[in-house]
Design an enzyme around this catalytic site. Structure first.
Site, short mmCIF file in Angstrom:
data_model
loop_
_atom_site.label_atom_id
_atom_site.label_comp_id
_atom_site.label_asym_id
_atom_site.label_seq_id
_atom_site.Cartn_x
_atom_site.Cartn_y
_atom_site.Cartn_z
N GLY A 105 -13.62 -16.88 5.31
CA GLY A 105 -13.08 -15.88 6.25
C GLY A 105 -13.67 -14.50 6.01
O GLY A 105 -14.71 -14.36 5.36
N GLY B 193 -13.37 -21.07 0.90
CA GLY B 193 -12.99 -20.28 2.08
C GLY B 193 -14.15 -19.44 2.59
O GLY B 193 -15.04 -19.05 1.82
N LYS C 266 -9.28 -5.47 11.08
CA LYS C 266 -10.43 -4.90 10.37
C LYS C 266 -11.70 -4.83 11.23
O LYS C 266 -12.53 -3.96 11.04
CB LYS C 266 -10.69 -5.66 9.07
CG LYS C 266 -9.58 -5.44 8.05
CD LYS C 266 -9.83 -6.15 6.73
CE LYS C 266 -8.55 -6.08 5.89
NZ LYS C 266 -8.65 -6.73 4.60
N SER D 238 0.81 -1.23 0.00
CA SER D 238 0.00 0.00 0.00
C SER D 238 0.84 1.28 0.00
O SER D 238 0.51 2.22 -0.73
CB SER D 238 -0.97 -0.01 1.18
OG SER D 238 -1.92 -1.02 0.97
N ASP E 81 -12.43 -3.33 0.22
CA ASP E 81 -11.98 -4.66 -0.27
C ASP E 81 -13.04 -5.30 -1.16
O ASP E 81 -12.75 -5.74 -2.27
CB ASP E 81 -11.74 -5.61 0.92
CG ASP E 81 -10.44 -5.34 1.64
OD1 ASP E 81 -9.49 -4.86 1.01
OD2 ASP E 81 -10.38 -5.60 2.87
P1 NDP Z 1 -9.31 -15.31 7.31
O1 NDP Z 1 -8.23 -15.67 8.26
O2 NDP Z 1 -10.44 -14.45 7.77
O3 NDP Z 1 -9.94 -16.66 6.69
C1 NDP Z 1 -9.16 -17.69 6.25
C2 NDP Z 1 -10.01 -18.73 5.49
O4 NDP Z 1 -9.09 -19.59 4.84
C3 NDP Z 1 -10.88 -19.62 6.36
O5 NDP Z 1 -12.05 -19.96 5.64
C4 NDP Z 1 -10.01 -20.86 6.59
O6 NDP Z 1 -10.74 -22.04 6.80
C5 NDP Z 1 -9.33 -20.94 5.24
N1 NDP Z 1 -8.03 -21.60 5.25
C6 NDP Z 1 -6.87 -21.14 5.81
N2 NDP Z 1 -5.87 -21.99 5.56
C7 NDP Z 1 -6.40 -23.01 4.84
C8 NDP Z 1 -5.87 -24.20 4.27
N3 NDP Z 1 -4.57 -24.52 4.39
N4 NDP Z 1 -6.70 -25.03 3.59
C9 NDP Z 1 -8.00 -24.70 3.42
N5 NDP Z 1 -8.57 -23.61 3.95
C10 NDP Z 1 -7.77 -22.76 4.65
O7 NDP Z 1 -8.56 -14.65 6.06
P2 NDP Z 1 -8.96 -13.37 5.20
O8 NDP Z 1 -10.35 -13.52 4.71
O9 NDP Z 1 -8.57 -12.15 5.93
O10 NDP Z 1 -7.93 -13.51 3.97
C11 NDP Z 1 -8.07 -14.54 3.03
C12 NDP Z 1 -7.09 -14.31 1.89
O11 NDP Z 1 -7.44 -13.12 1.20
C13 NDP Z 1 -5.63 -14.13 2.34
O12 NDP Z 1 -4.82 -14.92 1.50
C14 NDP Z 1 -5.37 -12.65 2.09
O13 NDP Z 1 -4.01 -12.42 1.76
C15 NDP Z 1 -6.27 -12.39 0.88
N6 NDP Z 1 -6.65 -10.98 0.69
C16 NDP Z 1 -6.35 -10.38 -0.51
C17 NDP Z 1 -6.70 -9.07 -0.75
C18 NDP Z 1 -6.33 -8.43 -2.05
O14 NDP Z 1 -6.46 -7.20 -2.14
N7 NDP Z 1 -5.93 -9.17 -3.06
C19 NDP Z 1 -7.44 -8.26 0.26
C20 NDP Z 1 -7.72 -8.98 1.48
C21 NDP Z 1 -7.34 -10.30 1.67
P3 NDP Z 1 -11.22 -22.52 8.29
O15 NDP Z 1 -12.50 -21.78 8.58
O16 NDP Z 1 -11.42 -23.98 8.15
O17 NDP Z 1 -10.11 -22.16 9.23
#
Ligand code: NDP
Length: 265
Positions: free
Chosen positions: A124, A122, A65, A18, A101
């Site tokens: 999250g 996913g 966030k 950023s 986002d």
């Molecule tokens: P969260 O921590 O809120 O959520 C993570 C999610 O990923 C959960 O559903 C979790 O499942 C799942 N997960 C994590 N590891 C694994 C794995 N090894 N195998 C399967 N499922 C997995 O993350 P965020 O929503 O904050 O971020 C998600 C992604 O988005 C990140 O990679 C981040 O870098 C990217 N991002 C990109 C942006 C961009 O501008 N391009 C902006 C914001 C985020 P479970 O519920 O089972 O734990």
């Protein structure tokens, strides 16, 4: 006019692009401001830190966030609906919170033609706000997650939700990796057999992870699908935040051009 100061708050924050993106846009658009990064360890100190540093605005990244959402004096309607804020501006002594986002991700999807049925891998925070905005815009979003607990809130909002155990693969216009699988490791976001069964029936794949070819995108390429990483999502959320920082004086396309240059550095 004094130079305005902006920052990104996160933990970790050293990897963030950023500062590069916003400083390049400030420079190209001749806007008197500077953007830095700040390692915020305790989310509860967000508001005090913001005010103490004399900032005009911030972006917020993982894991703050939700704290940012509660630190604001005023919230944009969309941020209110999704409970997460990634952009705050100071206006008339108040902290005003927005989420750029999900609108950034919506723009990425809107650029892909003939897209209606979308599968998110996913559940999250990023998946949550993006699913809400896509649903509001008429897309059908299905959620497939590793574990069950995060699926409840999606179910309450009317999304079809599955875990790996109860999912039957079908065809989608777009499959999106919304997990962090592949970010700092070489893992896939779901078991390979499930992904292969989905990808062979689907028309495109996007990963929200940027700056690298993830195992998920590599697998999608094996099925000759068009693919896209998370760079444009990152750029578009940045453009929308910049627009808020600068009070809407520049057009989206103008900011996009000024900011996109930073991706070449
Ligand atoms: P969260 O921590 O809120 O959520 C993570 C999610 O990923 C959960 O559903 C979790 O499942 C799942 N997960 C994590 N590891 C694994 C794995 N090894 N195998 C399967 N499922 C997995 O993350 P965020 O929503 O904050 O971020 C998600 C992604 O988005 C990140 O990679 C981040 O870098 C990217 N991002 C990109 C942006 C961009 O501008 N391009 C902006 C914001 C985020 P479970 O519920 O089972 O734990």
């Amino acid at each position: 006019m004094q130079k305005e100061l902006f920052a990104i708050f996160g933990n970790p924050v050293s990897h963030s692009l950023s500062p590069l993106m916003h400083n390049r846009a400030f420079q190209n658009l001749k806007y008197k401001a500077c953007y830095t990064r700040y390692l915020l360890e305790d989310g509860k100190k967000l508001k005090d830190t913001f005010l103490k540093l004399g900032l005009s605005g911030i972006n917020i990244t993982v894991p703050h966030k939700e704290y940012a959402f509660s630190a604001c004096d005023w919230l944009d309607n969309f941020a209110k609906r999704v409970g997460a804020v990634n952009t705050i501006i100071l206006r008339d002594g108040e902290l005003k919170g927005y989420n750029t986002d999900a609108p950034g991700f919506l723009r990425v999807v809107e650029e892909l033609k003939s897209t209606k049925e979308i599968l998110f891998l996913g559940a999250g925070g990023t998946a949550s706000s993006s699913a809400v905005i896509l649903k509001e815009e008429g897309y059908n979003v299905t959620i497939l997650n590793r574990s069950k607990s995060r699926l409840e809130s999606f179910k309450e909002k009317g999304f079809a939700t599955y875990t790996w155990e109860d999912f039957t693969p079908k065809s989608y216009d777009l499959v999106v990796n919304m997990t962090s699988a592949g970010l700092n490791d070489n893992t896939l976001p779901a078991p390979k057999e499930i992904l292969e069964a989905i990808l062979k029936r689907s028309n495109g794949a996007v990963d929200v992870i940027y700056g690298k070819q993830t195992p998920f995108l590599n697998l999608a390429k094996e099925f000759n699908l068009p693919t896209k990483d998370g760079s444009d999502m990152l750029l578009y959320q940045g453009v929308l935040a910049f627009n808020l920082f600068t009070n809407g004086v520049f057009e989206f396309e103008e900011i996009e051009e000024a900011m996109r240059e930073s991706f070449l550095l």
